[in-house]
Design a protein around this motif. Structure first.
Motif, PDB file in Angstrom:
ATOM      1  N   HIS A  95       0.831  -1.216   0.000  1.00  0.00           N
ATOM      2  CA  HIS A  95       0.000   0.000   0.000  1.00  0.00           C
ATOM      3  C   HIS A  95       0.863   1.262   0.000  1.00  0.00           C
ATOM      4  O   HIS A  95       0.503   2.262  -0.613  1.00  0.00           O
ATOM      5  CB  HIS A  95      -0.947  -0.008   1.213  1.00  0.00           C
ATOM      6  CG  HIS A  95      -2.058  -0.983   1.034  1.00  0.00           C
ATOM      7  ND1 HIS A  95      -2.990  -1.260   1.994  1.00  0.00           N
ATOM      8  CD2 HIS A  95      -2.395  -1.739  -0.038  1.00  0.00           C
ATOM      9  CE1 HIS A  95      -3.844  -2.157   1.531  1.00  0.00           C
ATOM     10  NE2 HIS A  95      -3.507  -2.472   0.312  1.00  0.00           N
ATOM     11  N   GLU A  98       1.994   1.941  -3.528  1.00  0.00           N
ATOM     12  CA  GLU A  98       0.868   2.452  -4.321  1.00  0.00           C
ATOM     13  C   GLU A  98       0.604   3.926  -4.005  1.00  0.00           C
ATOM     14  O   GLU A  98       0.477   4.752  -4.917  1.00  0.00           O
ATOM     15  CB  GLU A  98      -0.386   1.615  -4.033  1.00  0.00           C
ATOM     16  CG  GLU A  98      -0.282   0.200  -4.600  1.00  0.00           C
ATOM     17  CD  GLU A  98      -1.485  -0.658  -4.292  1.00  0.00           C
ATOM     18  OE1 GLU A  98      -1.658  -1.671  -4.986  1.00  0.00           O
ATOM     19  OE2 GLU A  98      -2.259  -0.350  -3.354  1.00  0.00           O
ATOM     20  N   PHE A 103      -0.179   5.572  -7.458  1.00  0.00           N
ATOM     21  CA  PHE A 103      -1.450   6.306  -7.489  1.00  0.00           C
ATOM     22  C   PHE A 103      -1.265   7.730  -8.041  1.00  0.00           C
ATOM     23  O   PHE A 103      -2.080   8.177  -8.867  1.00  0.00           O
ATOM     24  CB  PHE A 103      -2.118   6.328  -6.105  1.00  0.00           C
ATOM     25  CG  PHE A 103      -2.745   5.011  -5.694  1.00  0.00           C
ATOM     26  CD1 PHE A 103      -2.583   3.857  -6.456  1.00  0.00           C
ATOM     27  CD2 PHE A 103      -3.517   4.920  -4.538  1.00  0.00           C
ATOM     28  CE1 PHE A 103      -3.163   2.643  -6.074  1.00  0.00           C
ATOM     29  CE2 PHE A 103      -4.102   3.714  -4.157  1.00  0.00           C
ATOM     30  CZ  PHE A 103      -3.916   2.587  -4.915  1.00  0.00           C
ATOM     31  N   HIS A 124      -6.937   2.402   1.882  1.00  0.00           N
ATOM     32  CA  HIS A 124      -5.685   2.010   2.544  1.00  0.00           C
ATOM     33  C   HIS A 124      -5.688   2.441   4.012  1.00  0.00           C
ATOM     34  O   HIS A 124      -5.190   1.717   4.875  1.00  0.00           O
ATOM     35  CB  HIS A 124      -4.471   2.633   1.835  1.00  0.00           C
ATOM     36  CG  HIS A 124      -4.181   2.025   0.497  1.00  0.00           C
ATOM     37  ND1 HIS A 124      -3.201   2.506  -0.341  1.00  0.00           N
ATOM     38  CD2 HIS A 124      -4.740   0.970  -0.152  1.00  0.00           C
ATOM     39  CE1 HIS A 124      -3.166   1.770  -1.442  1.00  0.00           C
ATOM     40  NE2 HIS A 124      -4.098   0.843  -1.356  1.00  0.00           N
ATOM     41  N   HIS A 173     -11.193  -4.377  -1.518  1.00  0.00           N
ATOM     42  CA  HIS A 173     -10.261  -3.365  -2.017  1.00  0.00           C
ATOM     43  C   HIS A 173      -9.462  -3.878  -3.214  1.00  0.00           C
ATOM     44  O   HIS A 173      -9.313  -3.167  -4.217  1.00  0.00           O
ATOM     45  CB  HIS A 173      -9.320  -2.935  -0.890  1.00  0.00           C
ATOM     46  CG  HIS A 173      -8.200  -2.064  -1.338  1.00  0.00           C
ATOM     47  ND1 HIS A 173      -8.375  -0.745  -1.687  1.00  0.00           N
ATOM     48  CD2 HIS A 173      -6.875  -2.326  -1.541  1.00  0.00           C
ATOM     49  CE1 HIS A 173      -7.209  -0.231  -2.069  1.00  0.00           C
ATOM     50  NE2 HIS A 173      -6.283  -1.172  -1.995  1.00  0.00           N
ATOM     51  N   GLU A 177      -9.612  -2.206  -6.849  1.00  0.00           N
ATOM     52  CA  GLU A 177      -8.391  -1.577  -7.360  1.00  0.00           C
ATOM     53  C   GLU A 177      -8.029  -2.137  -8.737  1.00  0.00           C
ATOM     54  O   GLU A 177      -7.638  -1.399  -9.644  1.00  0.00           O
ATOM     55  CB  GLU A 177      -7.258  -1.819  -6.369  1.00  0.00           C
ATOM     56  CG  GLU A 177      -5.988  -1.068  -6.713  1.00  0.00           C
ATOM     57  CD  GLU A 177      -4.941  -1.272  -5.626  1.00  0.00           C
ATOM     58  OE1 GLU A 177      -5.116  -0.701  -4.534  1.00  0.00           O
ATOM     59  OE2 GLU A 177      -3.975  -2.011  -5.866  1.00  0.00           O
TER      60      GLU A 177
HETATM   61 FE   LIG Z   1      -4.271  -0.856  -2.708  1.00  0.00          FE
END
Ligand SMILES: [Fe+2]
Ligand SMILES: [Fe+2]
Length: 194
Positions: A95, A98, A103, A124, A173, A177
């Motif tokens: 995470h 990301e 992201f 997250h 999630h 995603e």
């Molecule tokens: Fe994620």
């Protein structure tokens, strides 16, 4: 960050609405792997997610085996606790990469991506809180395990509840995603994401 509607928050969400997953219909999942823009990054992403799902299931099964008396306290502790620690670290690390690296790049591909990736980043945070709760209940569980199987019965139940909740959140999630990430890669290629 936005004030997301309650129904969109991870614990309440059953699927991403089409306005957020706006490329989902254009790139249906069964066709992902055959697309010319499906490359190493997309494959790696799905592989990490599959590993998180699989390792989560293995830990869940080990917990169930202990609770149903199929493994003794010492053997269970030796097997389970280090693996749980690695799993939670793996999840946090994934995470973090990301949030910090991928992201922001997805948001830069198209302004329509921003809201969805903000929502995933909010997921997250929710998962992080559930993870801390799981780590807490695992600590109590480990202390009780040192006193034997019977002593750990109650804390095993508490641990299982918190871990099951974490895995349920994670399951939702990961799927959501993938519906943003893979169609995004297919539309724009992997180049701008590196
Ligand atoms: Fe994620
Ligand atoms: Fe992910």
């Amino acid at each position: 960050m936005h004030n997301f509607p309650e129904a969109l928050l991870l614990p309440n969400r059953l699927a991403l609405p089409a306005e957020i997953a706006y490329l989902r219909d254009k790139y249906p999942m069964p066709q992902w792997r055959a697309h010319a823009n499906y490359g190493e990054l997309a494959a790696f992403w799905l592989q990490i997610h599959d590993a998180l799902r699989e390792q989560g299931r293995v830990l869940q099964q080990a917990t169930l085996d202990f609770r149903e008396g199929r493994s003794d306290a010492t053997r269970f502790q030796r097997y389970f606790m280090p693996r749980l620690g690695q799993y939670l670290q793996h999840l946090e690390g994934h995470h973090h990469i990301e949030d910090a690296h991928y992201f922001p790049r997805f948001r830069g591909l198209d302004p329509r991506m921003v809201y969805g990736f903000d929502l995933l980043e909010n997921d997250h945070e929710i998962i992080h809180d559930a993870l801390l709760g799981t780590a807490d209940s695992a600590r109590t569980f480990r202390q009780d395990l040192a006193r034997g199987h019977n002593a750990a019965r109650h804390s095993a139940d508490t641990y299982a509840d918190t871990a099951d909740r974490l895995l349920a959140l994670l399951e939702q999630h990961l799927g959501d995603e993938e519906e943003l990430v893979i169609p995004g890669v297919l539309e724009h290629s992997e180049r701008p994401l590196r």
